[in-house]
Design a protein around this motif. Structure first.
Motif, short mmCIF file in Angstrom:
data_model
loop_
_atom_site.label_atom_id
_atom_site.label_comp_id
_atom_site.label_asym_id
_atom_site.label_seq_id
_atom_site.Cartn_x
_atom_site.Cartn_y
_atom_site.Cartn_z
N GLN A 44 0.78 -1.23 0.00
CA GLN A 44 0.00 0.00 0.00
C GLN A 44 0.82 1.29 0.00
OE1 GLN A 44 -3.23 -0.25 -0.47
NE2 GLN A 44 -3.08 -2.47 -0.37
N THR A 45 2.10 1.23 0.30
CA THR A 45 2.91 2.44 0.41
C THR A 45 4.24 2.25 -0.32
OG1 THR A 45 3.97 1.81 2.48
CG2 THR A 45 1.89 2.99 2.66
N ALA A 50 2.68 6.59 4.56
CA ALA A 50 1.29 6.16 4.69
C ALA A 50 0.45 7.37 5.06
CB ALA A 50 1.17 5.06 5.72
N VAL A 53 -2.82 7.46 7.46
CA VAL A 53 -2.87 6.23 8.25
C VAL A 53 -2.47 6.56 9.68
CG1 VAL A 53 -1.88 3.93 8.52
CG2 VAL A 53 -2.42 4.80 6.24
N PHE A 57 -4.79 2.27 13.25
CA PHE A 57 -4.96 1.33 12.15
C PHE A 57 -3.90 0.23 12.21
CE2 PHE A 57 -3.72 -0.17 7.95
CZ PHE A 57 -4.89 -0.85 7.61
N GLY A 82 0.57 11.47 8.52
CA GLY A 82 0.34 10.02 8.66
C GLY A 82 1.51 9.36 9.32
#
Length: 84
Positions: A44-45, A50, A53, A57, A82
Motif C-alpha cells: 500500500q505504500t 502512509a 494512516v 490502524f 500520517g
C-alpha cells in the motif's frame, strides 16, 4: 519488488526484543505482527509514506500499542500527514 526485506535473524534483533518486552508478546509473535504490517506497507505504500494512516490502524493489524512500540525502537515515524 518489496521495499522491506524480512531477515532470518529478525527474532533476535534488539528492537524485536524491546517490543516483545514492552508488549508482553513473545518474539515470534512480534515477528509475525511485523510481517503483517510490513506486508501491508509493501502493498500500500510504495515510497514508505502512509498518508492519513494512524497508529490505531496499524494496531488493528497487529496488537494494541504495537505502533507506539515500533516508534519507540525507531521502526515507525509519525508525521503530520500520517506515518512513515
Amino acid at each position: 519488488m518489496a521495499w522491506i526485506q524480512m531477515r532470518t535473524d529478525l527474532a533476535d534483533d534488539p528492537a524485536v526484543i524491546a517490543i516483545s518486552t514492552r508488549l508482553s508478546i513473545d518474539r515470534y509473535g512480534v515477528v509475525g505482527r511485523l510481517h503483517r504490517i510490513w506486508s501491508w506497507a509493501t502493498d500500500q505504500t510504495p515510497d514508505g509514506n502512509a498518508l492519513g494512516v494512524t497508529s490505531a490502524f496499524l494496531d488493528s493489524l497487529s496488537a494494541p500499542g504495537f505502533a507506539k512500540a515500533m516508534t519507540k525502537v525507531g521502526w515507525l515515524e509519525p508525521t503530520k500527514d500520517g506515518l512513515r
